[in-house]
Design an enzyme around this catalytic site. Structure first.
Site, PDB file in Angstrom:
ATOM      1  N   ARG A 192       0.807  -1.217   0.000  1.00 19.58           N
ATOM      2  CA  ARG A 192       0.000   0.000   0.000  1.00 19.58           C
ATOM      3  C   ARG A 192       0.843   1.272   0.000  1.00 19.58           C
ATOM      4  NH1 ARG A 192      -1.994  -3.606  -1.404  1.00 19.58           N
ATOM      5  NH2 ARG A 192      -3.762  -4.786  -0.619  1.00 19.58           N
ATOM      6  N   CYS A 215     -10.643   0.246   3.308  1.00 18.70           N
ATOM      7  CA  CYS A 215     -10.051  -0.300   4.533  1.00 18.70           C
ATOM      8  C   CYS A 215      -9.331   0.802   5.297  1.00 18.70           C
ATOM      9  CB  CYS A 215      -9.082  -1.423   4.199  1.00 18.70           C
ATOM     10  SG  CYS A 215      -9.896  -2.929   3.631  1.00 18.70           S
TER      11      CYS A 215
END
Length: 265
Positions: free
Chosen positions: A149, A196
């Site tokens: 990420r 998320c």
């Protein structure tokens, strides 16, 4: 080029965010002009929390030529990732199936190396064009330091277009893979969210850890830990950034989790 004062809550998937000056650019020359003063870049508004006071910098949004794409050539950074996933499947091109359901533009997906357990954006890249220091530069993925990420774009760099690394596969095989990814995402909430909220610790699931601590349903104002999935903070209607941040703080009091979202400013 269009310049207007907006509330960023109308441009984020969480539905939270204060005022800003939005610069919508459609050409490379317009992008050069828009970056002559301090700026931030807004994609599809996912994976982002904008504070209630807004941001003082220009907020740049890519449109026009940055939303054109050729699956076997250059793809504009303003192109919606869900559109590309579907178009690639229709063309019998494999490599994007694992990104199904991620509500990002291509540029934002590259910057954060968006992904799921089925694959991430870096896996599908052959080349990335980045605008920085007044010029356009092309990088291979290995030069951009992709990790979980994250990426390491040059300071102030704006992803402008990419070339994808796709392979021809039978459409039936691609659709089966997409169905598998879709089934895995069924537990995600339908309410407004930024995706998320927390990064998964190595070998663990942030959502499961939050669930095990009994934090599902924890609420501050109209911000709530989703009852459907512990790693989502949802907006019940009128949530403010301060509510979301307080909710994040309470979770982090219980668990050593790192926030996945970008926070402005």
């Amino acid at each position: 080029m269009r310049v207007e004062r907006v509330l960023l809550k109308d441009y984020t998937t969480l539905g939270v965010g204060g005022p800003a000056e939005l610069w919508t650019v459609e050409t490379r020359e317009e992008l050069k002009r828009a970056t002559e003063a301090p700026y931030r870049v807004l994609g599809n508004g996912s994976n982002l929390l904008v504070l209630d006071e807004g941001v003082p910098e220009r907020v740049i949004r890519l449109a026009g030529e940055f939303q054109t794409y050729d699956l076997k050539g250059w793809v504009g950074a303003g192109t919606l990732l869900p559109l590309l996933v579907q178009e690639a499947a229709r063309a019998g091109l494999s490599g994007l199936e694992g990104l199904l359901g991620i509500p990002a533009q291509v540029g934002g997906a590259v910057k954060m190396n968006a992904g799921t357990r089925f694959g991430e954006m870096a896996d599908a890249l052959e080349a990335v064009e980045v605008f920085h220091d007044g010029a356009f530069h092309v990088y291979c993925p290995e030069e951009l330091g992709f990790g979980y990420r994250k990426s390491h774009l040059p300071p102030g760099g704006i992803v402008t277009r990419v070339r994808l690394k796709l392979k021809e596969r039978p459409k039936e095989e691609i659709l089966r893979r997409m169905a598998e990814v879709d089934r895995a995402r069924k537990g995600q909430p339908k309410r407004k969210s930024a995706g998320c909220a927390f990064k998964n610790p190595p070998g663990q699931s942030a959502g499961r850890l939050i669930d095990e601590r009994g934090l599902k349903g924890l609420r501050v104002g109209d911000a709530m830990i989703s009852l459907e999935h512990g790693n989502f903070i949802v907006n019940l209607g009128q949530a403010r950034a301060k509510d979301v941040l307080e909710l994040v703080r309470r979770v982090q009091e219980e668990l050593p989790l790192e926030l996945e979202w970008e926070v402005w400013p």
